[in-house]
Scaffold this active site. Structure first.
Site, PDB file in Angstrom:
ATOM      1  N   GLU A  83       1.020  -1.190  -0.029  1.00 37.05           N
ATOM      2  CA  GLU A  83       0.008  -0.186   0.165  1.00 37.05           C
ATOM      3  C   GLU A  83       0.774   1.567  -0.238  1.00 37.05           C
ATOM      4  O   GLU A  83       0.254   2.204   0.135  1.00 37.05           O
ATOM      5  CB  GLU A  83      -0.538  -0.519   1.221  1.00 37.05           C
ATOM      6  CG  GLU A  83      -0.258  -0.317   2.668  1.00 37.05           C
ATOM      7  CD  GLU A  83      -1.253   0.038   3.611  1.00 37.05           C
ATOM      8  OE1 GLU A  83      -2.345   0.686   3.752  1.00 37.05           O
ATOM      9  OE2 GLU A  83      -1.449  -1.035   4.660  1.00 37.05           O
ATOM     10  N   CYS A 115      -3.627  -3.289   4.349  1.00 33.77           N
ATOM     11  CA  CYS A 115      -2.737  -4.267   5.286  1.00 33.77           C
ATOM     12  C   CYS A 115      -2.828  -5.689   4.916  1.00 33.77           C
ATOM     13  O   CYS A 115      -1.733  -6.560   4.828  1.00 33.77           O
ATOM     14  CB  CYS A 115      -2.763  -3.900   6.322  1.00 33.77           C
ATOM     15  SG  CYS A 115      -2.241  -2.253   7.270  1.00 33.77           S
ATOM     16  N   THR A 156       4.102   4.333  15.432  1.00 32.94           N
ATOM     17  CA  THR A 156       3.698   3.482  15.511  1.00 32.94           C
ATOM     18  C   THR A 156       4.327   3.072  13.318  1.00 32.94           C
ATOM     19  O   THR A 156       3.806   1.936  13.272  1.00 32.94           O
ATOM     20  CB  THR A 156       2.469   2.947  14.507  1.00 32.94           C
ATOM     21  OG1 THR A 156       1.744   3.442  14.173  1.00 32.94           O
ATOM     22  CG2 THR A 156       1.771   3.057  16.469  1.00 32.94           C
ATOM     23  N   SER A 205     -10.164   3.219  13.953  1.00 33.91           N
ATOM     24  CA  SER A 205      -9.199   1.435  13.395  1.00 33.91           C
ATOM     25  C   SER A 205      -9.377   0.901  13.935  1.00 33.91           C
ATOM     26  O   SER A 205      -9.278  -0.392  13.975  1.00 33.91           O
ATOM     27  CB  SER A 205      -8.084   2.759  12.873  1.00 33.91           C
ATOM     28  OG  SER A 205      -6.805   2.551  13.574  1.00 33.91           O
ATOM     29  N   HIS A 237      -2.823  -9.236  12.610  1.00 38.37           N
ATOM     30  CA  HIS A 237      -2.119  -8.659  12.336  1.00 38.37           C
ATOM     31  C   HIS A 237      -1.413  -7.665  13.643  1.00 38.37           C
ATOM     32  O   HIS A 237      -2.534  -7.051  14.456  1.00 38.37           O
ATOM     33  CB  HIS A 237      -3.005  -7.560  10.714  1.00 38.37           C
ATOM     34  CG  HIS A 237      -2.518  -6.586  10.788  1.00 38.37           C
ATOM     35  ND1 HIS A 237      -1.215  -6.030  10.091  1.00 38.37           N
ATOM     36  CD2 HIS A 237      -3.120  -4.666  10.797  1.00 38.37           C
ATOM     37  CE1 HIS A 237      -0.862  -4.548   9.712  1.00 38.37           C
ATOM     38  NE2 HIS A 237      -2.452  -3.901  10.438  1.00 38.37           N
ATOM     39  N   LYS A 246      -5.025  -7.323  22.157  1.00 36.86           N
ATOM     40  CA  LYS A 246      -6.772  -6.799  22.032  1.00 36.86           C
ATOM     41  C   LYS A 246      -7.489  -7.296  21.915  1.00 36.86           C
ATOM     42  O   LYS A 246      -8.387  -7.761  22.200  1.00 36.86           O
ATOM     43  CB  LYS A 246      -6.417  -5.267  21.964  1.00 36.86           C
ATOM     44  CG  LYS A 246      -6.301  -4.041  22.524  1.00 36.86           C
ATOM     45  CD  LYS A 246      -6.207  -3.673  22.062  1.00 36.86           C
ATOM     46  CE  LYS A 246      -5.915  -1.025  22.302  1.00 36.86           C
ATOM     47  NZ  LYS A 246      -6.349  -1.014  22.870  1.00 36.86           N
ATOM     48  N   ASN A 280       5.069  -1.084  11.895  1.00 40.96           N
ATOM     49  CA  ASN A 280       4.194  -1.442  11.708  1.00 40.96           C
ATOM     50  C   ASN A 280       4.827  -1.489  10.321  1.00 40.96           C
ATOM     51  O   ASN A 280       5.223  -0.830   9.212  1.00 40.96           O
ATOM     52  CB  ASN A 280       2.708  -0.648  11.516  1.00 40.96           C
ATOM     53  CG  ASN A 280       1.516  -0.811  10.907  1.00 40.96           C
ATOM     54  OD1 ASN A 280       1.740  -2.174  10.680  1.00 40.96           O
ATOM     55  ND2 ASN A 280       0.560   0.083  10.747  1.00 40.96           N
ATOM     56  N   SER A 313      -7.738  -1.539   6.711  1.00 43.85           N
ATOM     57  CA  SER A 313      -8.491  -0.875   6.954  1.00 43.85           C
ATOM     58  C   SER A 313      -9.164  -0.825   5.548  1.00 43.85           C
ATOM     59  O   SER A 313      -8.804  -0.512   4.141  1.00 43.85           O
ATOM     60  CB  SER A 313      -7.684   0.730   7.367  1.00 43.85           C
ATOM     61  OG  SER A 313      -6.794   0.295   7.977  1.00 43.85           O
TER      62      SER A 313
END
Ligand code: COA
Length: 392
Positions: A83, A115, A156, A205, A237, A246, A280, A313
């Site tokens: 991307e 991603c 990030t 996001s 990811h 999370k 990232n 995303s």
């Protein structure tokens, strides 16, 4: 689960950048309490590309050892997912194909969906190999993650490329059917053609990622996928490593399982090593997690099942399973990967900022690009709006 021909990842290699910015340096500049970076989002440093590095140089550097080990003769397709591409028309993989000296009897194409693109490339590769099991597909996921200076996304950032050789009778990971799929038309993160940095609503996001995980897992179970307790580990990811935690807590909770922290650590802990020091890498991120898991798990993962959750995303997500192939350890690239992260040169804040703000000339003239990278390939020059790549 299909009892057909085993198809999957035969080899996996990654490359990253010349420079590294420790989060302590960023925190000293912006006054952030370092615990937010080290603990809150789980990052210690980020890879920073040199002036003469981009998705092509990283992608070629990642794939070079794969081609050196297996040869290029059976590779009839190269799919490069990104991307952060360098051209609106020409596939970046064609430069990589050329740098690697692959045969002209190859199809080369570029794929994009934030991603998630690397996983799309991998699944399409599996389909091509199923059609002709004598062929192999070189899948490359390569990205530079770049946000505005002093924005919430800045800590990030990162950059890396993963190259995977996909074929029949793989040495590392057999990819299973079914997949759980999820798509929703949302704007949680995007980058219009005229911007060099991504636009993102960070908290939105995170919520979108978790919503997509629910959707993909639901579809996975409806398609006849495995039970949660059949998995040894989960690669998520990782826009930042804490996102995997999370996500996994939510997956366990929603399945009615106890999200006991020692179980979460057992499932996720070995997958965050590379991401926590690289940052990232968008399309490459989940596959850096897979490399980290295979190389760092103390127990033998042979015949164990791994869950993989890919999120891009915009948004598209996929949950699928892979089974580790007995004997996999003999095919890992532990030393090269350790070298890829330890050889990076620390950069100070001023140097990082200068590279962040660097833009290549757009006048179509003849421009040499500063020689900075110690990697095997570099962007050597721009000439008449053409990018000239060379081995170093
Ligand atoms: N010590 C330990 N933890 C700390 C801390 C400290 N001193 N200060 C803050 N934290 C924790 C917070 O409690 C929070 O943890 P939680 O998420 O478990 O609640 C975490 O650090 C992040 O803090 P937060 O205030 O939410 O950070 P932020 O508003 O700066 O944004 C992101 C975080 C991820 C939204 C931001 O980095 C971003 O926009 N990233 C880019 C987009 C992205 O990666 N999206 C993910 C889905 S693709």
């Amino acid at each position: 689960m299909s009892a057909e021909l085993a198809i999957g990842i035969h080899d996996l290699s990654f490359a990253t950048t010349e420079f590294v910015l420790p989060h302590t340096t960023l925190a000293a500049h912006n006054g952030t309490e370092i615990g937010k970076y080290h603990v809150g989002i789980g990052l210690r440093s980020m890879s920073v590309p040199a002036a003469d590095e981009d998705i092509v140089t990283m992608g070629a550097a990642a794939a070079k050892p794969v081609v050196a080990r297996h040869g290029g003769d059976r590779i009839r397709t190269v799919v490069l997912a990104t991307e952060s591409s360098v051209d609106q028309s020409k596939a970046a993989g064609i430069y990589v194909h050329s740098l690697l000296g692959l045969p002209s009897s190859t199809r080369v194409v570029e794929l994009k969906q934030a991603c998630y693109g690397g996983t799309a490339a991998l699944q399409f590769a599996v389909g091509l190999v199923r059609r002709d099991p004598s062929q192999r597909v070189l899948v490359i996921a390569s990205d530079v993650s770049k946000y505005e200076l002093d924005s919430p996304g800045e800590p990030t950032q990162g950059a890396a490329a993963v190259a995977m050789l996909v074929g029949a009778d793989p040495a590392l990971l057999r990819i299973e059917e079914p997949s759980g799929l999820f798509t929703a038309d949302i704007m949680d993160f995007w980058r219009p053609n005229y911007l060099s940095t991504a636009l993102v609503d960070g908290q939105d996001s995170v919520a979108a990622y978790l919503h997509a995980l629910d959707g993909a897992w639901k579809d996975y179970t409806e398609q006849g996928g495995r039970r949660l307790d059949e998995f040894r580990a989960f690669c998520y990811h990782q826009p930042f490593p804490k996102m995997a935690y999370k996500a996994h807590r939510q997956l366990l909770r929603n399945a009615g399982l106890d999200s006991d922290e020692s179980l979460v650590a057992h499932h996720i802990g070995d997958t965050t090593g590379y991401n926590s020091v690289v940052g990232n890498s968008y399309t490459a991120s989940m596959y850096l997690g897979l490399a980290s898991l295979l190389e760092n798990a103390q127990d033998d993962l042979s015949d164990r099942t791994i869950g993989l959750f890919s999120y891009g995303s915009g948004s598209v997500a996929e949950f699928y399973a892979g089974t580790v192939v007995p004997g996999y350890r003999a095919h890992l690239r532990v030393r090269e990967h350790d070298e890829a992260v330890t050889r990076r040169r620390p950069i100070d804040y001023a140097g990082y900022r200068a590279l962040h703000q660097l833009s290549l000339p757009e006048d179509g003239g003849e421009h040499a690009v500063a020689a900075q990278t110690g990697g095997p390939y570099r962007l050597a020059a721009l000439s008449g709006h053409k990018r000239i790549y060379r081995p170093r």
